[in-house]
Structures are given as structure tokens and as C-alpha cells.
Scaffold this motif. Structure first.
Motif, short mmCIF file in Angstrom:
data_model
loop_
_atom_site.label_atom_id
_atom_site.label_comp_id
_atom_site.label_asym_id
_atom_site.label_seq_id
_atom_site.Cartn_x
_atom_site.Cartn_y
_atom_site.Cartn_z
N MET A 264 0.85 -1.19 0.00
CA MET A 264 0.00 0.00 0.00
C MET A 264 0.89 1.23 0.00
O MET A 264 2.09 1.17 0.21
CB MET A 264 -0.91 0.01 1.23
N HIS A 265 0.25 2.39 -0.22
CA HIS A 265 0.99 3.65 -0.16
C HIS A 265 0.03 4.74 0.29
O HIS A 265 -1.17 4.70 0.02
CB HIS A 265 1.58 4.00 -1.53
N ALA A 266 0.57 5.73 1.00
CA ALA A 266 -0.22 6.88 1.45
C ALA A 266 0.36 8.15 0.85
O ALA A 266 1.56 8.41 0.95
CB ALA A 266 -0.20 6.96 2.98
N PHE A 267 -0.52 8.96 0.21
CA PHE A 267 -0.16 10.25 -0.35
C PHE A 267 -0.72 11.36 0.56
O PHE A 267 -1.74 11.18 1.23
CB PHE A 267 -0.77 10.44 -1.74
N ASP A 268 -0.06 12.50 0.53
CA ASP A 268 -0.63 13.70 1.17
C ASP A 268 -1.73 14.22 0.26
O ASP A 268 -1.48 14.68 -0.86
CB ASP A 268 0.46 14.76 1.36
N ARG A 269 -2.98 14.15 0.71
CA ARG A 269 -4.12 14.54 -0.13
C ARG A 269 -4.01 15.99 -0.59
O ARG A 269 -4.40 16.32 -1.71
CB ARG A 269 -5.43 14.33 0.66
N ASP A 270 -3.49 16.86 0.25
CA ASP A 270 -3.44 18.28 -0.09
C ASP A 270 -2.43 18.58 -1.19
O ASP A 270 -2.43 19.70 -1.73
CB ASP A 270 -3.10 19.10 1.16
N LEU A 271 -1.57 17.60 -1.52
CA LEU A 271 -0.60 17.79 -2.58
C LEU A 271 -1.07 17.19 -3.91
O LEU A 271 -0.32 17.18 -4.88
CB LEU A 271 0.75 17.18 -2.18
N LEU A 272 -2.29 16.65 -3.91
CA LEU A 272 -2.85 16.05 -5.13
C LEU A 272 -4.00 16.92 -5.64
O LEU A 272 -4.82 17.41 -4.87
CB LEU A 272 -3.36 14.63 -4.85
N ALA A 273 -4.04 17.05 -6.97
CA ALA A 273 -5.13 17.82 -7.59
C ALA A 273 -6.23 16.90 -8.10
O ALA A 273 -7.40 17.27 -8.13
CB ALA A 273 -4.57 18.66 -8.73
N GLY A 274 -5.84 15.69 -8.54
CA GLY A 274 -6.79 14.74 -9.09
C GLY A 274 -7.06 15.03 -10.56
O GLY A 274 -6.84 16.15 -11.04
N PRO A 275 -7.54 14.06 -11.31
CA PRO A 275 -7.76 12.66 -10.85
C PRO A 275 -6.45 11.89 -10.73
O PRO A 275 -5.46 12.24 -11.35
CB PRO A 275 -8.65 12.09 -11.96
N VAL A 276 -6.49 10.82 -9.93
CA VAL A 276 -5.36 9.91 -9.82
C VAL A 276 -5.50 8.85 -10.90
O VAL A 276 -6.59 8.32 -11.12
CB VAL A 276 -5.31 9.26 -8.43
N GLY A 277 -4.40 8.54 -11.59
CA GLY A 277 -4.46 7.57 -12.67
C GLY A 277 -3.26 6.67 -12.69
O GLY A 277 -2.27 6.90 -11.99
N VAL A 278 -3.36 5.63 -13.51
CA VAL A 278 -2.23 4.72 -13.75
C VAL A 278 -2.07 4.59 -15.26
O VAL A 278 -3.03 4.31 -15.97
CB VAL A 278 -2.46 3.33 -13.13
N ARG A 279 -0.85 4.81 -15.73
CA ARG A 279 -0.56 4.70 -17.16
C ARG A 279 0.90 4.32 -17.34
O ARG A 279 1.69 4.35 -16.37
CB ARG A 279 -0.84 6.01 -17.88
N ARG A 280 1.25 3.98 -18.57
CA ARG A 280 2.65 3.77 -18.91
C ARG A 280 3.37 5.11 -18.89
O ARG A 280 2.85 6.13 -19.34
CB ARG A 280 2.77 3.16 -20.30
N ALA A 281 4.58 5.10 -18.32
CA ALA A 281 5.38 6.33 -18.31
C ALA A 281 5.79 6.68 -19.73
O ALA A 281 5.83 5.82 -20.61
CB ALA A 281 6.60 6.15 -17.42
N ARG A 282 6.09 7.94 -19.94
CA ARG A 282 6.52 8.41 -21.24
C ARG A 282 8.01 8.65 -21.23
O ARG A 282 8.59 9.06 -20.21
CB ARG A 282 5.78 9.69 -21.62
N ALA A 283 8.64 8.40 -22.37
CA ALA A 283 10.09 8.59 -22.48
C ALA A 283 10.44 10.04 -22.13
O ALA A 283 9.80 10.97 -22.61
CB ALA A 283 10.56 8.24 -23.88
N GLY A 284 11.44 10.20 -21.27
CA GLY A 284 11.89 11.53 -20.89
C GLY A 284 11.29 12.05 -19.60
O GLY A 284 11.78 13.03 -19.04
N GLU A 285 10.21 11.41 -19.09
CA GLU A 285 9.64 11.84 -17.82
C GLU A 285 10.58 11.51 -16.67
O GLU A 285 11.29 10.50 -16.71
CB GLU A 285 8.28 11.16 -17.58
N THR A 286 10.58 12.34 -15.65
CA THR A 286 11.40 12.09 -14.47
C THR A 286 10.52 12.08 -13.23
O THR A 286 9.41 12.65 -13.23
CB THR A 286 12.50 13.16 -14.31
N LEU A 287 11.02 11.44 -12.18
CA LEU A 287 10.27 11.35 -10.93
C LEU A 287 11.26 11.29 -9.77
O LEU A 287 12.21 10.51 -9.79
CB LEU A 287 9.39 10.09 -10.93
#
Length: 800
Positions: A264-287
Motif C-alpha cells: 500500500m501507499h499513502a499520499f498527502d491529499r493536499d498535494l494532489l489535484a486529481g484525478p489519480v491515474g495509472v498509465r505507462r510512463a513516457r520517455a523523458g519523464e522524471t520522478l
């Protein structure tokens, strides 16, 4: 997987002793690697409260504490712990107690001040390695309560070694099913009542990764006090499972994962704008990850996104910018199912190894996300309050794994195990393991739960019966001896004969990895059709070999670099070629390399460096095993030109019984430029051939010998020097027809009497008929036909 024994017993009540439980785990395939006993010697250790703490008159680092030991007993303790303070509750070892390390507590005088006992750290109680200060106990701990009772001791920390297929045992509850089946008990009920929503706070969820992420559950909880300490019972279970408590929310998600097996994982709700999604990352994206490192993503990774912005690496680790801190008051809980194929190797690609990835790679029950999020919600509300919103779930049912019924035949079970297991016991074992069982006339129809990714066929069920019933109960029986002998095919030479033949020619067999460094193949110009590994052991072994020679020549170079001046190696192995939308093509090949002297050092033969004709002779000896007729043609530009010495190499072909040339491979000397790149300072000759066509052996046909005499006619022709003997021989055979039994080239001449640019070839034609003796006119007719054919095809003339 490490866990607390008491935690396991909570899920599967059993009367088995500690030693019996450990032995049972190993016997059913959950091999116990290490056991740490905890709290066996805590008699005389109680919860105490420091009433006052005054500085020691003779020591700056010591304090004189007045401690309430319960039942109105006040004792004086001299303590050097930096966190000793008035009001703190901590363990107190009374006079007469013996701590786990063997220390006996006696009255003492420290720098002139009497001390009657010892306030303890976790390390001194052998419950943790932390010795930085006193073990701080909860404010509601009852003074005078024995520490063993407060900490749930005695206990044991058990570490088991799991095989990759037992992902279900990465949770305490999964292990409980196996223990219940082996001990004849039942797993305790684990009914988590849904926590009703108390607000409408929610975040929308979008799934855009198809089968890679078919289920995602989320829940917003507002008004949480994240500064609350993790409950002692939970912290202790985490410690005994090898996890150091960090903060309440992190500890709860870790606790749920260890108990149920669902990351599981917990996010700080106040730091999320929404919607939350799951997708394949795109080339060049960083995290930026939780550990502070910034990683570069590509299409192989799954990303959890907020308004299409990556905020976590799905199935691996959360993101730094959306993490929960002590200042967080509103959180968004995540619990999802990610397909193993979408997670395998992703953490290692960025140099990580996380508990979540370790579980998702092996398979997590797709039905667990909602159960886990309800359980975590209840733990959070009980520990630090909060207002939960509704559970929001997004699912792609068509992509969720669906357990399929498996038929277990009674006769098959008995045949494989060699013993009859009673029907009642079979059904009890399977049901205790959590499988759905339906009896039939010939056996059972069994459906495995979603957590058992390792059960897919009948043999998997038989294995479950075997390990729970006990491997030691399976009788030892000898084979009946009714083995089926298969005669080797006469139409093919076996590979063992090839190995023996090359060994007889003074070669040593080498075995190289089937995967090599991409840079090595580039040096050889052999990258066409190369198959890249998705999850290589190392960067140097990241591509499947397309030829045997690169690895074989590297082995030769290593030997040559170690003062081995004469090296002769061969290898039989597969090479691999990528095929569009299909599995890679496997081709069995044989290769040999040689350098140094042609023969081993001796007095009877003069020294001579190995050359083309030496290795050609070795190849001809292989061809003789199958009676293959080989033909050698100069290598053309392209193809092997990048690594072959120009003018000193040839393509190898086999001429089949119908005269069709089948390409086998290459023979010759390696290019000096390649040898220089490989740092080999000696000439190397080599060959590499497809092995299958070389091993085909035509069946011999019995035929009577002609009783009539043969006739030989010797002819000499002058023809252009550029004409190859193979072309001349083909013309002669075509002109002479079936009467030609053999053709022998016995002389080649250039010089006086033969004009420049030409050569003289002298050959013997051996002629014979099956039904009669050949006459002079018959022979003259054949000679005339041969002469005319050679003159027409090659402008050849009879030499005067």
C-alpha cells in the motif's frame, strides 16, 4: 520473509510447541533460515515511571532518578541514558532480575550514590538493536505490569526462505494457511467490516494501463493526527519482522503488507489535484522518489499520476513530492493490483529493491486491494482518528486474473506419489489451504484462490498434497526396469561424435554464456537480428549471441594472454536471431578457433604456424563423419567482410545428393583489425557452421559391383586460370553421364608451354558399365563429349 511467531499463532491457533512449529515450516517447504528467541528472561522486569531525575553530584552524564515500580514501591536508580526524564515510562529491571544477555541485577553504588536496579534500553531487553536510550513506553502503560506481558513476550522472530513461486507467503496470513493444513487446524476468521464513509471527500481514479493495472482502490481520510506514535504492539510486530518503525501512516501500510501481503501507499491529499491515474510512463519523464533520488522513466515503467503528472512509480516506490509528513492532515490511501509482468525487473533497472516490487513481481491476490484499504482505514482511525471518505475503486474486470477449475484425478495422484491418500485427507488438506474443492467420481475439481499464482495444473495440486501430507511418508521404490530403448537415427550423426572428433584433432571444448556484451557483437559487425534481454544479469551480458565465434575468440584471447601460445578451442551451442512477433530463432552451430603452432612442440616436426589448410583439414574430418561433400567458395564483400581477412576466407557449402549447394558457414583467418581491437597479437584461424545440415547422413544403399572391367583415360586441358576446378568437374560429370564412376585431378601445371593467364589441369576419367565391357568407340564417344563440353563451358583445349 521474517515474522513474529505470536503474530502467526494469532492467525492459526495451534498447540504445537515452538520447536514443532519451526520443524513443520521447514517440512512443508517454507525453509526456516534463522530463529531469534525474544523475552525468555524478562522475569523481574516491569513497567516503571520516572518521578524525578536530578543531576548526579559527581558525574555530568549520570542522573539520580526516583522511580515508581508499581504497588507503591519507589526505588532509586542511577541512570546514564540521555532521554531519562521525569514522567517517562520505561522498563525497570529490579534487583535479582537476570537480563537476556546474562547480566544479573544487583544493588550498586555509582560514584557514591546507591542504585537499586536498572532502567533498560531495547537492546538490553534483546527486543531490538537500539541502545541510544531508554525504551520509551506508551503513556497508558500500567506501572508495575511485567514487561513480558506488555510486549507480548516470550516470542520468536522467524525468518523463512521462500521460493519465487510462493508469493502468497509474503504475508503472515498466507503462511497461516500452510501451517493450518500441516497441523490439522483452521485459519482464524479475518472479517474486516467495511468502514462507512463519514464524508464525501474523494478523488477520481482513471486506469489507462490495460492489463498492467486492472484494479486500483483509493480513499481519502481527513483530519488525521500524524504526530501520534505508532502503537507499541504494532511497532513490536514490525521490529520482529525486520522493519524499523518510522511514522504512524508508514508503519500502518507496512503492517498491512506484512500481514496480508498487499503493498500500500499513502499520499498527502493536499498535494494532489486529481484525478489519480495509472498509465505507462513516457520517455523523458522524471520522478523524484521517496529516497530522494531522481529517476528517468520510459515506456517500460508504470506511473501513478496526479492530473497526468507522475507522482509514484507503480508497484515500486512512492514519490517525494506527494509524500506524507508530520504536517500532513489529510491523506489519500492507495491499494492496487499490478500485473507481475508489468513490475518484473523495473526496480532493478533503477538500482532499487523494494518490498512492494518483490511482492508484485511474484503476484499479489487481485482481490486484496479493497480488503487492505478497509483494514488500513480501521487501524488509522483507531490510532489517530480522522474522517474517512468512501472507497473509490476502478477496475477492468476483463483483465483481472480469473482462477480456473483444475481436475485432480485420484488415480493420477496415487500414481505420481506412489501411495494412496485417503479422500477425506485430500479434501481436508486442500480446503485448509484455502482452495475450493468439489468431489467427483474420479477425483476432485479444485479452484485455487487468487493469491495462489503457483497453482495452475494438476501437478501443482499433487505437489500441495505431497508437501502437506509429508515427503517422508512417500515410499521409496525402485524403477521397474521396463525402460524404453530408442535406437539412434542412422540418418544423422550424433553431436557426441562431433565432440569426440574435434577432441581427437587436439581441440578443447569451451562452454560460453549464450548472452554477451553488445559492444563485442558490434566489434564483429554481428548485431543484425540480435535479441536484447529485458532483464540481464549485468550490462556486460545484455544481448543474446548471434554467432559462436565472438565468445570463443575472447576465450582464446584470455588463454593467449596467459602465456598459452598454442590454443585450439571448439564449441557446440545455439545462436539466436530475432523474429518479428515470434520467439527468437535458435540455431545449433559448431565453431572452432586455433592459433600458434600447427602441431604441439616436438623434435620430429619442424615448427610451423597453423594456417587455413590446417583448420580446413579439421573441418573435412568432421564432414567425413556424415560423408558430406564440402565446397569452398571465396567470401564475397559484405556479410563476413567485417571480421574476415580478405583473400584468406571462404564460404562453406555442402553439396547434397541432388547436386544442390546448401550454405553451412564460414572458414578462414580473422581480420587483423578485429584482432587488434580484441588485443590479440597472433593470427587466428577459425570456422563456424550450422551443425544440423552437416550432420545429415544419407542411408547407404546396397548395390552389386560391376563384373566388367573399368577403363581409365587421362586427359590434360589448358584453360583460363580463373576457372575453378569445381566448375570443371561439374562439366565433366554432366558430359560423361552415368558411365563415369570416378574423376581424379592428378596434376596442375603453369609454366613453359602454357600461355600466360592459363593453367593445365590433368585428370583421370574412370569409366565402367554395369552390363557389358566398354569398347574403344564407347570410350572415345565419352572423351569427345567431355572435350566439347569443356571447350563450350570454359574455352578449354586439349593440351598438345
Amino acid at each position: 520473509m521474517k515474522f513474529s511467531e505470536n503474530w502467526l499463532r494469532q492467525h492459526v491457533p495451534t498447540t504445537a510447541s515452538h520447536d514443532e512449529l519451526v520443524a513443520t515450516l521447514t517440512a512443508i517447504g517454507l525453509e526456516v533460515e534463522e530463529v531469534t528467541r525474544l523475552g525468555d528472561s524478562l522475569d523481574g522486569v516491569v513497567v516503571a515511571q520516572i518521578l524525578s531525575a536530578a543531576k548526579h553530584p559527581e558525574a555530568d552524564r549520570l542522573q539520580v532518578c526516583q522511580v515508581d515500580a508499581g504497588n507503591g514501591e519507589i526505588v532509586q536508580i542511577v541512570c546514564g541514558a540521555p532521554n531519562a526524564r521525569a514522567g517517562l515510562k520505561a522498563p525497570l529491571a529490579k534487583v535479582g532480575a537476570v537480563l537476556p544477555g546474562g547480566m544479573q541485577i544487583k544493588p550498586a553504588k555509582l560514584r557514591g550514590v546507591e542504585s537499586f536496579g536498572m532502567l533498560c534500553s531495547a537492546k538490553e531487553l534483546a527486543t531490538d538493536s537500539d541502545a541510544s536510550g531508554l525504551l520509551e513506553l506508551p503513556a497508558d502503560a500500567v506501572v508495575g505490569l511485567p514487561m513480558a506481558e506488555l510486549l507480548g513476550l516470550p516470542d520468536a522472530s522467524i525468518e523463512i526462505k521462500l521460493t519465487p513461486n510462493r508469493a502468497d507467503c509474503f504475508g503472515v496470513r498466507g503462511i497461516a494457511f500452510d501451517v493450518a493444513a500441516a497441523s490439522g487446524g483452521e485459519v482464524a476468521a479475518f472479517d474486516i467490516a467495511p468502514v462507512p464513509a463519514a464524508s464525501e471527500a474523494r478523488l477520481a481514479i482513471e486506469l489507462n494501463a490495460g492489463a498492467d493495472a486492472p484494479r486500483y482502490c483509493g480513499r481519502v481520510i481527513e483530519g488525521i493526527d500524524t504526530t501520534v506514535a505508532t502503537p507499541l504492539w504494532m511497532a513490536e510486530r514490525l521490529r520482529r519482522s525486520g522493519v524499523r518503525p518510522v511514522s504512524l501512516l508508514v508503519d500502518i501500510t507496512q503492517y498491512v503488507m506484512l500481514e496480508l501481503g498487499q503493498p500500500m501507499h499513502a499520499f498527502d491529499r493536499d498535494l494532489l489535484a486529481g484525478p489519480v491515474g495509472v498509465r505507462r510512463a513516457r520517455a523523458g519523464e522524471t520522478l523524484k522518489l521517496l529516497d530522494g533520488r531522481e529517476v528517468k522513466l520510459d515506456g517500460q515503467f508504470l506511473a501513478v499520476t496526479d492530473a497526468d503528472r507522475p507522482v509514484a512509480l507503480a508497484g515500486v516506490m512512492g514519490g517525494f513530492d506527494s509524500r506524507v509528513t508530520d504536517a500532513s492532515r489529510n491523506v489519500f490511501l492507495e491499494s492496487a493490483h499490478f500485473a507481475p509482468d508489468a513490475i518484473i525487473g523495473r526496480s532493478r533497472k533503477i538500482g532499487l529493491h523494494t518490498d512492494a516490487a518483490h511482492r508484485f513481481e511474484r503476484g499479489v491476490d487481485p482481490e486484496l486491494p479493497r480488503v487492505a484499504i478497509e483494514y488500513a482505514t480501521r487501524l488509522i482511525l483507531d490510532a489517530c482518528g480522522g474522517v474517512p471518505g468512501p472507497v473509490v475503486e476502478a477496475a477492468l474486470p476483463e483483465h483481472l486474473p480469473q482462477p480456473q477449475p483444475i481436475v485432480l484425478r485420484r488415480a493420477r495422484l496415487a500414481r505420481v506419489l506412489g501411495l494412496d491418500v485417503a479422500d477425506a485427507k485430500v479434501e481436508r488438506i486442500l480446503r485448509a489451504l484455502g482452495l475450493a474443492v468439489e468431489a467427483h467420481v474420479d477425483g476432485w475439481q479444485v479452484t485455487a484462490p487468487g493469491r495462489r499464482f503457483d497453482i495452475a495444473i494438476e501437478e501443482d495440486l499433487i505437489e500441495e498434497i505431497a508437501r502437506i501430507h509429508g515427503y517422508d511418508t512417500i515410499p521409496t521404490t525402485l524403477p521397474t526396469g521396463a525402460s524404453r530403448l530408442v535406437a539412434p537415427s542412422e540418418e544423422r550423426v550424433d553431436e557426441g561424435s562431433v565432440r569426440r572428433q574435434l577432441a581427437a584433432r587436439d581441440y578443447l571444448e569451451a562452454i560460453n554464456y549464450a548472452f554477451v556484451d553488445a559492444g563485442l557483437l558490434e566489434a564483429w559487425g554481428a548485431t543484425e537480428g540480435a535479441v536484447k534481454l529485458a532483464n540481464p544479469l549485468s550490462a556486460e551480458l545484455g544481448i543474446m549471441r548471434t554467432r559462436l565465434l565472438p565468445g570463443l575468440v575472447v576465450a582464446l584471447g584470455r588463454n593467449a594472454a596467459r602465456q598459452q601460445s598454442r590454443v585450439r578451442l571448439f564449441e557446440l551451442g545455439n545462436v539466436f536471431t530475432a523474429v518479428a512477433e515470434a520467439a527468437p530463432l535458435h540455431t545449433l552451430r559448431v565453431a572452432a578457433v586455433a592459433c600458434g603452432d600447427a602441431v604441439a612442440e616436438q623434435w620430429g616436426v619442424a615448427e610451423r604456424e597453423v594456417g587455413f589448410h590446417d583448420i580446413k583439414g579439421d573441418l573435412e574430418s568432421l564432414a567425413a563423419l556424415s560423408g558430406a561433400a564440402l565446397e569452398y567458395r571465396p567470401s564475397q564483400s559484405g556479410g563476413v567482410a567485417a571480421w574476415a581477412h580478405p583473400g584468406r576466407c571462404a564460404e562453406v557449402l555442402r553439396i547434397d545428393t541432388e547436386g544442390v549447394a546448401v550454405h553451412l558457414g564460414w572458414i578462414g583467418q580473422l581480420h587483423p583489425r578485429l584482432l587488434q581491437a580484441l588485443e590479440i597479437d597472433t593470427d587466428v584461424v577459425a570456422f563456424e557452421l550450422d551443425l544440423a545440415p552437416l550432420l545429415v547422413r544419407p542411408l547407404p544403399n546396397a548395390a552389386s559391383q560391376s563384373k566388367y572391367p573399368s577403363v581409365r583415360r587421362d586427359l590434360a586441358f589448358v584453360l583460363p586460370e580463373t576457372v575453378a576446378w569445381r566448375d570443371v568437374a561439374a562439366s565433366v560429370r554432366a558430359a560423361a553421364g552415368p558411365v563415369l564412376r570416378d574423376l581424379v585431378l592428378f596434376d596442375r601445371y603453369q609454366g613453359k608451354g602454357v600461355e600466360s593467364g592459363c593453367k593445365s589441369l590433368a585428370m583421370g576419367l574412370i569409366l565402367q558399365e554395369e552390363s557389358r565391357t566398354l569398347t574403344d568407340s564407347d570410350v572415345d564417344t565419352v572423351v569427345a563429349a567431355v572435350t566439347a563440353k569443356l571447350q563450350h563451358d570454359h574455352t578449354a583445349v586439349i593440351r598438345g
